[in-house]
Write a protein that holds these residues in place. Structure first.
Motif, mmCIF file in Angstrom:
data_model
loop_
_atom_site.group_PDB
_atom_site.id
_atom_site.type_symbol
_atom_site.label_atom_id
_atom_site.label_comp_id
_atom_site.label_asym_id
_atom_site.label_seq_id
_atom_site.Cartn_x
_atom_site.Cartn_y
_atom_site.Cartn_z
ATOM 1 N N ILE A 81 0.858 -0.921 0.157
ATOM 2 C CA ILE A 81 0.010 0.091 0.077
ATOM 3 C C ILE A 81 0.891 1.595 0.334
ATOM 4 O O ILE A 81 0.617 2.522 -0.738
ATOM 5 C CB ILE A 81 -1.400 0.582 1.271
ATOM 6 C CG1 ILE A 81 -1.967 -1.111 0.669
ATOM 7 C CG2 ILE A 81 -1.457 1.496 1.476
ATOM 8 C CD1 ILE A 81 -3.292 -1.604 2.100
ATOM 9 N N PRO A 82 1.993 1.994 0.325
ATOM 10 C CA PRO A 82 3.090 2.979 0.684
ATOM 11 C C PRO A 82 2.790 2.668 -0.392
ATOM 12 O O PRO A 82 3.487 3.865 -0.416
ATOM 13 C CB PRO A 82 3.440 2.531 2.323
ATOM 14 C CG PRO A 82 3.281 1.874 2.973
ATOM 15 C CD PRO A 82 2.563 0.136 2.403
ATOM 16 N N ASP A 83 3.649 1.661 -0.825
ATOM 17 C CA ASP A 83 4.075 2.504 -2.131
ATOM 18 C C ASP A 83 3.559 2.788 -3.545
ATOM 19 O O ASP A 83 3.427 3.274 -4.104
ATOM 20 C CB ASP A 83 5.116 0.951 -3.104
ATOM 21 C CG ASP A 83 6.168 0.047 -2.096
ATOM 22 O OD1 ASP A 83 7.059 0.383 -1.878
ATOM 23 O OD2 ASP A 83 5.712 -0.947 -1.956
ATOM 24 N N VAL A 84 2.227 2.316 -3.280
ATOM 25 C CA VAL A 84 1.531 2.800 -4.123
ATOM 26 C C VAL A 84 0.924 4.050 -3.555
ATOM 27 O O VAL A 84 1.233 5.271 -4.806
ATOM 28 C CB VAL A 84 0.780 0.948 -4.703
ATOM 29 C CG1 VAL A 84 -1.293 2.527 -5.140
ATOM 30 C CG2 VAL A 84 0.142 0.325 -4.552
ATOM 31 N N CYS A 85 0.543 4.362 -2.923
ATOM 32 C CA CYS A 85 -0.153 5.699 -1.965
ATOM 33 C C CYS A 85 1.536 6.852 -2.622
ATOM 34 O O CYS A 85 0.603 7.517 -3.167
ATOM 35 C CB CYS A 85 -0.811 5.838 -0.535
ATOM 36 S SG CYS A 85 -1.600 4.940 -0.148
ATOM 37 N N THR A 86 2.741 6.527 -2.321
ATOM 38 C CA THR A 86 3.401 7.192 -2.857
ATOM 39 C C THR A 86 3.416 7.642 -4.581
ATOM 40 O O THR A 86 4.086 8.879 -4.625
ATOM 41 C CB THR A 86 5.231 6.870 -2.537
ATOM 42 O OG1 THR A 86 5.082 6.522 -0.971
ATOM 43 C CG2 THR A 86 6.030 7.038 -3.098
ATOM 44 N N ALA A 87 3.292 6.549 -5.104
ATOM 45 C CA ALA A 87 3.178 7.191 -6.836
ATOM 46 C C ALA A 87 1.938 7.620 -7.012
ATOM 47 O O ALA A 87 2.415 8.018 -7.636
ATOM 48 C CB ALA A 87 3.229 5.653 -7.162
ATOM 49 N N LEU A 88 1.087 7.621 -5.827
ATOM 50 C CA LEU A 88 -0.584 8.103 -6.098
ATOM 51 C C LEU A 88 -0.555 9.423 -5.772
ATOM 52 O O LEU A 88 -1.417 10.371 -5.888
ATOM 53 C CB LEU A 88 -1.711 7.455 -6.532
ATOM 54 C CG LEU A 88 -2.067 6.015 -6.639
ATOM 55 C CD1 LEU A 88 -2.918 5.258 -5.693
ATOM 56 C CD2 LEU A 88 -2.063 6.484 -8.345
ATOM 57 N N GLY A 89 0.799 10.319 -4.959
ATOM 58 C CA GLY A 89 1.179 10.803 -4.385
ATOM 59 C C GLY A 89 0.063 11.473 -2.808
ATOM 60 O O GLY A 89 0.005 12.446 -1.955
ATOM 61 N N MET A 90 0.006 9.966 -2.611
ATOM 62 C CA MET A 90 -0.934 10.535 -1.326
ATOM 63 C C MET A 90 -0.544 10.384 0.150
ATOM 64 O O MET A 90 1.458 9.177 -0.361
ATOM 65 C CB MET A 90 -1.829 8.639 -1.249
ATOM 66 C CG MET A 90 -3.285 8.512 -2.243
ATOM 67 S SD MET A 90 -4.104 7.640 -1.989
ATOM 68 C CE MET A 90 -4.501 7.483 -0.959
ATOM 69 N N SER A 91 -0.365 10.183 0.986
ATOM 70 C CA SER A 91 0.523 9.714 2.073
ATOM 71 C C SER A 91 0.205 8.929 3.077
ATOM 72 O O SER A 91 -1.505 8.853 2.515
ATOM 73 C CB SER A 91 1.079 11.239 3.833
ATOM 74 O OG SER A 91 -0.780 11.379 4.110
ATOM 75 N N THR A 92 0.229 7.876 4.031
ATOM 76 C CA THR A 92 -0.041 6.824 4.576
ATOM 77 C C THR A 92 0.617 7.072 6.049
ATOM 78 O O THR A 92 1.106 7.791 6.124
ATOM 79 C CB THR A 92 0.410 5.242 4.100
ATOM 80 O OG1 THR A 92 1.585 5.091 4.179
ATOM 81 C CG2 THR A 92 -0.426 5.672 2.575
#
Length: 156
Positions: free
Chosen positions: A130-141
């Motif tokens: 999840i963190p990898d995808v969120c970073t690529a999407l410009g989202m923070s976790t």
């Protein structure tokens, strides 16, 4: 306005089994329940379904709190399909056959809320968490400990 959090299976499992077992930290779970009751802790219904395979006790606790879970409406399903189209390896053979991950990301995006996961980034979109995808999407976790700090909980 208070933060709303969309939580992943990994954070719930880590809390229940490893970090804050209910028999040792009942106050933690009272605070979690208060956030659920206040509409501030949400998850896609897939997280509840995924929990059936992981922990009977935690599944029972969560099932008794249906206000936490969001059905997969059209907006969430469309967003999840877009996430999977862009990151097909988010759900792979190494994960459980049913993975709530794309729906957790989609719900957090559609609702514009903070995503809570205790997964660690792999650093590779060939095997993303999840963190990898969120970073690529410009989202923070954030992790569950970050929620405790943000909410200024004192337990014990």
């Amino acid at each position: 306005m208070p933060n709303v959090y969309c939580i992943d299976t990994s954070s719930l499992i880590a809390a229940w089994q490893e970090r804050y077992p209910i028999e040792n930290f009942p106050a933690f779970w009272v605070k979690m329940e208060a956030m659920i009751d206040g509409g501030r802790l949400i998850a896609p219904v897939d997280v509840l379904n995924e929990m059936k395979k992981r922990s009977d006790e935690l599944h029972g606790w969560l099932k008794a709190r249906p206000a936490m879970f969001r059905e997969l409406d059209d907006a969430v399903q469309i967003e999840a399909a877009q996430v999977l189209a862009q990151f097909p390896r988010l759900v792979g053979e190494r994960k459980l056959r049913t993975s709530a991950d794309p729906f957790v990301i989609a719900l957090a995006r559609v609702e514009s809320v903070q995503l809570v996961t205790d997964e660690k980034p792999t650093g590779s979109l060939n095997r993303p968490n999840i963190p990898d995808v969120c970073t690529a999407l410009g989202m923070s976790t954030m992790g569950l400990l970050d929620v405790i700090k943000a909410e200024k909980w004192v337990i014990g």
